[in-house]
Design an enzyme around this catalytic site. Structure first.
Site, PDB file in Angstrom:
ATOM      1  N   ARG A  58       0.805  -1.209  -0.080  1.00 60.46           N
ATOM      2  CA  ARG A  58       0.233   0.211   0.066  1.00 60.46           C
ATOM      3  C   ARG A  58       0.772   1.181   0.049  1.00 60.46           C
ATOM      4  O   ARG A  58       0.525   2.266  -0.425  1.00 60.46           O
ATOM      5  CB  ARG A  58      -0.945  -0.086   1.256  1.00 60.46           C
ATOM      6  CG  ARG A  58      -2.039  -1.142   0.918  1.00 60.46           C
ATOM      7  CD  ARG A  58      -2.875  -1.329   2.075  1.00 60.46           C
ATOM      8  NE  ARG A  58      -3.902  -2.038   1.973  1.00 60.46           N
ATOM      9  CZ  ARG A  58      -5.210  -1.658   1.986  1.00 60.46           C
ATOM     10  NH1 ARG A  58      -5.494  -0.251   2.385  1.00 60.46           N
ATOM     11  NH2 ARG A  58      -6.310  -2.444   1.707  1.00 60.46           N
ATOM     12  N   GLU A  95       6.270  -8.901  15.413  1.00 60.05           N
ATOM     13  CA  GLU A  95       5.484  -9.348  16.486  1.00 60.05           C
ATOM     14  C   GLU A  95       5.182 -10.762  16.755  1.00 60.05           C
ATOM     15  O   GLU A  95       5.601 -11.278  17.743  1.00 60.05           O
ATOM     16  CB  GLU A  95       3.903  -8.863  16.502  1.00 60.05           C
ATOM     17  CG  GLU A  95       3.859  -7.552  16.674  1.00 60.05           C
ATOM     18  CD  GLU A  95       2.441  -6.778  16.324  1.00 60.05           C
ATOM     19  OE1 GLU A  95       1.618  -6.832  17.288  1.00 60.05           O
ATOM     20  OE2 GLU A  95       2.110  -6.301  15.142  1.00 60.05           O
TER      21      GLU A  95
END
Length: 170
Positions: A58, A95
């Site tokens: 994006r 993460e």
């Protein structure tokens, strides 16, 4: 213009407990795209940027819109294995494990000033890794441009030594 009105929320995407902030509705509105370009142009002076880098995928959109507005070029920072030719890679911790990004070798000249673009800043891992990758190949970071920043995730802390601009904060 209030961009928040054009950002769609998708609860439990891509998994349960995540609220996905989607800027896709902005893309179909030329006035919103123009507004975004105008806002970043007010903040980042063209003489301080040589080229734009978009983070997959994006970020490619924002980098292209800004590169066109500034009459500059655009390069892509992609996930490993997506670019042809020789590349420079950087692995980093996210993460839930590790990821690797890459850029084409030789696409940025030593000392060029790069504005890194992405749609959203969350935890900041990919943004920070992108800066390290650009610096690894001799580029200088002119700053970061984000449409959306999720402030509660603290991603700005990892890149606070750079000039950063987010248009919408949650």
């Amino acid at each position: 213009m209030n961009l928040k009105d054009k950002i769609a929320d998708f609860p439990n995407f891509p998994k349960k407990g995540i609220l996905f902030r989607d800027f896709s509705p902005i893309l179909k509105d030329p006035s919103s795209l123009s507004y975004i370009a105008d806002e970043f142009t007010k903040y980042f002076h063209p003489k301080n940027i040589d080229i734009f880098a978009g983070i997959e995928s994006r970020g490619f959109i924002l980098a292209t819109v800004l590169a066109s507005r500034y009459n500059k070029g655009m390069v892509m920072i992609r996930k490993a294995g997506k670019l042809p030719g020789k590349t420079v890679k950087l692995s980093y911790t996210i993460e839930y494990g590790k990821d690797t990004i890459e850029i084409q070798k030789g696409i940025i000249k030593e000392g060029q000033r790069i504005l890194i673009c992405d749609d959203l800043l969350a935890t900041g891992g990919t943004a920070k890794a992108s800066a390290k990758l650009i610096e690894k190949i001799g580029g200088k970071i002119a700053g970061f441009a984000f449409i959306i920043e999720l402030t509660e995730l603290g991603g700005i802390k990892g890149i606070s030594n750079y000039d950063c601009k987010s248009l919408v904060k949650y």
